[in-house]
Scaffold this motif. Structure first.
Motif, short mmCIF file in Angstrom:
data_model
loop_
_atom_site.label_atom_id
_atom_site.label_comp_id
_atom_site.label_asym_id
_atom_site.label_seq_id
_atom_site.Cartn_x
_atom_site.Cartn_y
_atom_site.Cartn_z
N ALA A 1 0.86 -1.18 0.00
CA ALA A 1 0.00 0.00 0.00
C ALA A 1 0.89 1.23 0.00
O ALA A 1 2.06 1.17 0.41
CB ALA A 1 -0.92 0.02 1.21
N GLY A 2 0.35 2.34 -0.48
CA GLY A 2 1.14 3.56 -0.49
C GLY A 2 0.61 4.56 -1.48
O GLY A 2 -0.42 4.35 -2.13
N GLY A 3 1.32 5.66 -1.60
CA GLY A 3 0.92 6.70 -2.53
C GLY A 3 1.41 8.06 -2.05
O GLY A 3 2.35 8.16 -1.27
N SER A 4 0.75 9.10 -2.49
CA SER A 4 1.07 10.45 -2.05
C SER A 4 -0.21 11.13 -1.59
O SER A 4 -1.31 10.78 -2.05
CB SER A 4 1.72 11.26 -3.18
N ALA A 5 -0.08 12.06 -0.69
CA ALA A 5 -1.25 12.72 -0.12
C ALA A 5 -0.90 14.14 0.30
O ALA A 5 0.27 14.49 0.45
CB ALA A 5 -1.78 11.93 1.07
N THR A 6 -1.93 14.92 0.51
CA THR A 6 -1.77 16.29 0.98
C THR A 6 -2.44 16.45 2.34
O THR A 6 -3.62 16.15 2.49
CB THR A 6 -2.41 17.29 -0.01
N GLY A 7 -1.67 16.85 3.33
CA GLY A 7 -2.23 17.14 4.64
C GLY A 7 -2.29 15.97 5.60
O GLY A 7 -1.88 16.08 6.75
N SER A 8 -2.79 14.81 5.16
CA SER A 8 -2.96 13.68 6.08
C SER A 8 -3.01 12.36 5.33
O SER A 8 -3.32 12.31 4.13
CB SER A 8 -4.22 13.85 6.92
N VAL A 9 -2.72 11.27 6.06
CA VAL A 9 -2.79 9.91 5.52
C VAL A 9 -3.52 9.05 6.54
O VAL A 9 -3.15 9.01 7.72
CB VAL A 9 -1.39 9.32 5.27
N LEU A 10 -4.57 8.35 6.10
CA LEU A 10 -5.31 7.44 6.96
C LEU A 10 -4.78 6.02 6.80
O LEU A 10 -4.69 5.52 5.69
CB LEU A 10 -6.80 7.48 6.61
N ILE A 11 -4.43 5.39 7.92
CA ILE A 11 -4.01 4.00 7.92
C ILE A 11 -5.10 3.18 8.60
O ILE A 11 -5.41 3.39 9.77
CB ILE A 11 -2.68 3.81 8.69
N GLU A 12 -5.70 2.25 7.87
CA GLU A 12 -6.83 1.47 8.37
C GLU A 12 -6.37 0.08 8.82
O GLU A 12 -6.16 -0.81 8.01
CB GLU A 12 -7.91 1.37 7.30
N PHE A 13 -6.27 -0.10 10.12
CA PHE A 13 -5.81 -1.36 10.67
C PHE A 13 -6.88 -2.44 10.63
O PHE A 13 -6.60 -3.59 10.97
CB PHE A 13 -5.34 -1.16 12.11
N LYS A 14 -8.10 -2.10 10.25
CA LYS A 14 -9.13 -3.13 10.15
C LYS A 14 -8.79 -4.14 9.05
O LYS A 14 -9.28 -5.27 9.06
CB LYS A 14 -10.50 -2.51 9.89
N ASP A 15 -7.95 -3.72 8.11
CA ASP A 15 -7.46 -4.60 7.05
C ASP A 15 -6.36 -5.49 7.62
O ASP A 15 -5.29 -5.00 8.00
CB ASP A 15 -6.93 -3.76 5.88
N LYS A 16 -6.60 -6.79 7.69
CA LYS A 16 -5.64 -7.71 8.31
C LYS A 16 -4.30 -7.69 7.60
O LYS A 16 -3.24 -7.81 8.25
CB LYS A 16 -6.21 -9.13 8.31
N VAL A 17 -4.30 -7.52 6.29
CA VAL A 17 -3.04 -7.48 5.53
C VAL A 17 -2.21 -6.28 5.98
O VAL A 17 -0.99 -6.38 6.15
CB VAL A 17 -3.32 -7.40 4.02
N ILE A 18 -2.87 -5.15 6.18
CA ILE A 18 -2.17 -3.95 6.66
C ILE A 18 -1.69 -4.17 8.09
O ILE A 18 -0.55 -3.82 8.44
CB ILE A 18 -3.10 -2.72 6.60
N ARG A 19 -2.53 -4.74 8.90
CA ARG A 19 -2.22 -4.95 10.31
C ARG A 19 -1.00 -5.86 10.49
O ARG A 19 -0.24 -5.70 11.45
CB ARG A 19 -3.45 -5.55 11.00
N LYS A 20 -0.83 -6.81 9.58
CA LYS A 20 0.26 -7.77 9.70
C LYS A 20 1.49 -7.37 8.87
O LYS A 20 2.46 -8.15 8.79
CB LYS A 20 -0.22 -9.16 9.25
N ALA A 21 1.48 -6.19 8.29
CA ALA A 21 2.62 -5.73 7.49
C ALA A 21 3.83 -5.45 8.39
O ALA A 21 3.73 -5.48 9.63
CB ALA A 21 2.23 -4.48 6.71
#
Length: 221
Positions: A187-207
């Motif tokens: 996951a990734g990308g570019s953003a302005t001002g803020s970035v939301l990380i959603e831990f409800k996604d198990k794949v993200i949570r286990k990264a």
């Protein structure tokens, strides 16, 4: 130094707590100290029993225009106490349990009808451009559980899932971010001002890691 995180930027306006003085000539906003620092007494009791993973952030700001610095004051045991906000309206001052129980009336140097209050939740985590995802999730999840346990608006502001929002200041107008697992970006990308990380996604949570191109000003529940 620890950085305050807010996992899910939620602003709760408590303008109804502000009350005009009984005297017609006193037009400045005023409210009880315990209303300004909502649930802080409960927070202090929790923090005396376990290490807090978050800190409530209190903000006073005008309904229109820039926030700017606001002066506030109250009197307790014959002594005057004065404190102020920063340029964004956040209050660094924190009252003791004794003061919260005494609950003196705080006066703000602005008219009542022009002011609002906000409460947000910040996870206590060192500022960095790189985070261990599992450790970060554990901290955010602990903060979420503590906030839920305190009830009131703190419980309401804690999101259903333990997510975080990384906020960036003017020095970082565009941020590049990346989440990697086993050396591969998932996951990734570019953003302005803020970035939301959603831990409800198990794949993200286990990264494995979360990285930013610049250091966040704050991470919020």
């Amino acid at each position: 130094m620890p950085m305050f995180t807010k996992a899910a930027i939620s602003i709760l306006c408590l303008a109804a707590c502000l009350a005009t003085s009984a005297k017609a000539e006193e037009k400045n906003a005023s409210l009880p100290l315990a209303k300004l620092f909502h649930k802080y007494d409960t927070y202090l009791k929790m923090a005396s029993k376990e290490e807090p993973a978050f800190k409530p952030l209190y903000r006073v700001f005008p309904r229109e225009g820039e926030a700017g610095v606001l002066e506030m004051s109250f009197t307790h045991n014959g002594k005057s106490v004065t404190f102020s906000t920063d340029e964004k309206g956040y209050i660094d001052y924190r009252p003791s349990q004794e003061l919260l129980e005494a609950n003196p009336v705080v006066t703000v140097d602005r008219p009542q009808n022009s002011m609002s209050l906000a409460l947000t939740l910040g996870v206590l985590e060192p500022a960095s451009t790189s985070y261990d995802m599992r450790a970060l999730h554990d901290k955010v999840h602990t903060a979420w559980g503590q906030a839920k346990g305190l009830g009131g608006f703190m419980s309401i502001l804690a999101p259903k899932h333990s997510n975080i929002t990384a906020n960036f200041g003017e020095s970082c107008p565009t941020v590049t971010w990346s989440i990697k697992a086993q050396g591969k970006q998932i996951a990734g990308g570019s953003a302005t001002g803020s970035v939301l990380i959603e831990f409800k996604d198990k794949v993200i949570r286990k990264a494995d890691t979360l990285t930013f191109s610049c250091t966040p000003d704050a991470l919020h529940l």
